[in-house]
Scaffold this active site. Structure first.
Site, PDB file in Angstrom:
ATOM      1  N   ASP A 148     -17.067 -25.518 -43.063  1.00 45.28           N
ATOM      2  CA  ASP A 148     -17.404 -25.852 -44.438  1.00 45.28           C
ATOM      3  C   ASP A 148     -16.728 -27.182 -44.761  1.00 45.28           C
ATOM      4  OD1 ASP A 148     -18.224 -25.465 -47.176  1.00 45.28           O
ATOM      5  OD2 ASP A 148     -16.134 -24.913 -47.583  1.00 45.28           O
TER       6      ASP A 148
ATOM      7  N   ASP B 237     -16.078 -28.773 -48.556  1.00 43.12           N
ATOM      8  CA  ASP B 237     -15.219 -28.730 -49.741  1.00 43.12           C
ATOM      9  C   ASP B 237     -14.415 -27.436 -49.775  1.00 43.12           C
ATOM     10  OD1 ASP B 237     -16.722 -30.960 -50.131  1.00 43.12           O
ATOM     11  OD2 ASP B 237     -17.742 -30.265 -51.933  1.00 43.12           O
TER      12      ASP B 237
END
Length: 397
Positions: free
Chosen positions: A9, A11
């Site tokens: 991922d 953020d």
């Protein structure tokens, strides 16, 4: 050979999640994340970033802004000898205000799209790969593609079934120390399942279903399909009988097989095939089930009608149905060649058959749709193999 990789991922995992980070000035690296990525690079483990960027659909920033942020991250990583091998992002959201991006997408986590794209681009074995992120959507992506999930972030938000770490640096340290860990106490190996979460829109579910069907069909071992085709074509050329059987939805595939492998195969060829479904005659079927037991409904019919050299094609999503297993066992013991179409873990049927077309999925619809496609392609392959080149290109299949 496919290899394990790490899907990250963005953020909340690599950079601080400030909420819709769409400009370079808002990028702040989480301490240790750059070094963690460099460690994965040093170990030869491919690294992809898979990130939802609904800010595009919501009009907060544009596609080019996302690329500029990723270019900036690449430059910062390069200064420390680190790199991202593949950037993937999903700009779509069904509640978006930008018309071009206001729709559902199977690429949007926890949908499988970006995970499957990463596997194809980097030649990854997803079952041996990791998804690392700070939200339930990342864990859902792991479940959707059959990868192993690791959570990073505040422990109060962690899934109790998924190994939790304070940050990416700690998660990567664990990956490098335990490349094959998948048992309790290590990262939870999330079984591939679909759906992995509830969908509120049919179009979003449809897109995810199509992606899962694509993944499942793409995982079929085509060498087993070739074996099955050879068995069927040989039987048809020898005028041997082919028997098909299945329960429930698999029964409909067995019945449909009789249609396509008799009527379809004869169209434009010299073959007059003898194909029978053991799931069609309800009077005979129910009499055997009532008097002898449901486990014998297929075996009993084979005892009366089959001969050595004939073929049995058994369709079973689980591969564990007792009447399917008994039929395969009898066929094998009495000189028949066998083909099994299975799903889930494959069960005994997968191990017993001469050719086992297995679908690596745990959703009955996905398994049955793939079985139906395999049934069709086998019929069409046999048909075209007995036609001239001109006939193949001039006729409709």
């Amino acid at each position: 050979m496919s290899k394990p990789g790490v899907l990250l991922d963005r953020d909340g995992t690599i950079i601080v999640d400030r909420g819709y980070v769409g400009s370079v000035d808002r990028v702040e690296f989480i301490p240790g994340s750059v070094e963690a990525i460099a460690a994965l690079n040093e170990a030869g483990i491919p690294v992809a970033v898979v990130t939802n960027q609904a800010g595009v659909a919501r009009g907060y920033y544009g596609i080019e802004d996302v690329h500029l942020v990723h270019k900036h991250i690449d430059e910062e990583l390069a200064r420390h000898g680190a790199r991202i091998d593949l950037w993937l992002f999903c700009p779509y959201h069904p509640d978006g205000v930008v018309k071009a991006f206001a729709r559902a997408s199977a690429d949007r986590k926890p949908g499988p799209g970006m995970g499957l794209a990463a596997a194809q681009a980097l030649d990854l074995d997803l079952a041996r790969s990791w998804v690392v992120g700070d939200s339930a959507t990342d864990v859902g992506l792991a479940a959707a593609v059959g990868a192993r999930a690791l959570y990073v972030g505040p422990p109060n938000s962690a899934d109790p079934d998924v190994a939790s770490f304070p940050d990416l640096a700690a998660a990567v340290e664990f990956i490098l120390a335990n490349p094959d860990a998948s048992t309790a106490g290590g990262p939870h190996a999330v079984p591939r399942r679909f759906p992995a979460h509830r969908f509120d829109r049919a179009d979003e579910y449809g897109g995810a279903y199509a992606s899962e069907l694509y993944r499942a069909f793409g995982g079929v071992d085509l060498t087993e399909v070739a074996k099955a085709a050879e068995i069927l074509l040989d039987a048809y050329q020898r005028d041997a009988a082919v028997f098909a059987c299945g329960n429930g939805g698999s029964a409909s595939i067995a019945n449909h097989l009789q249609c396509d492998h008799v009527k379809g195969v004869r169209n434009g060829t010299d073959l007059t095939t003898r194909v029978f479904s053991l799931s069609t005659n309800m009077e005979l079927f129910s009499a055997i089930a009532n008097d002898l037991g449901y486990d014998q409904v297929f075996e009993y019919q084979l005892q009366s009608m089959a001969r050595p050299g004939d073929v049995l094609l058994a369709v079973s999503s689980s591969g564990r149905s007792p009447n399917i297993v008994r039929a395969l066992d009898w066929a094998r013991a009495n000189g028949m060649r066998t083909i099994a179409l299975t799903g889930f873990e494959g069960g005994p049927a997968r191990a017993m058959a001469n050719a086992a077309i297995h679908v690596d999925a745990t959703n009955y619809g996905i398994v049955e749709d793939t079985h139906q496609a395999c049934m069709h392609l086998l019929a069409q392959y046999v048909r075209q193999s007995r036609m001239t080149v001109d006939a193949v290109v001039s006729q409709t299949f």
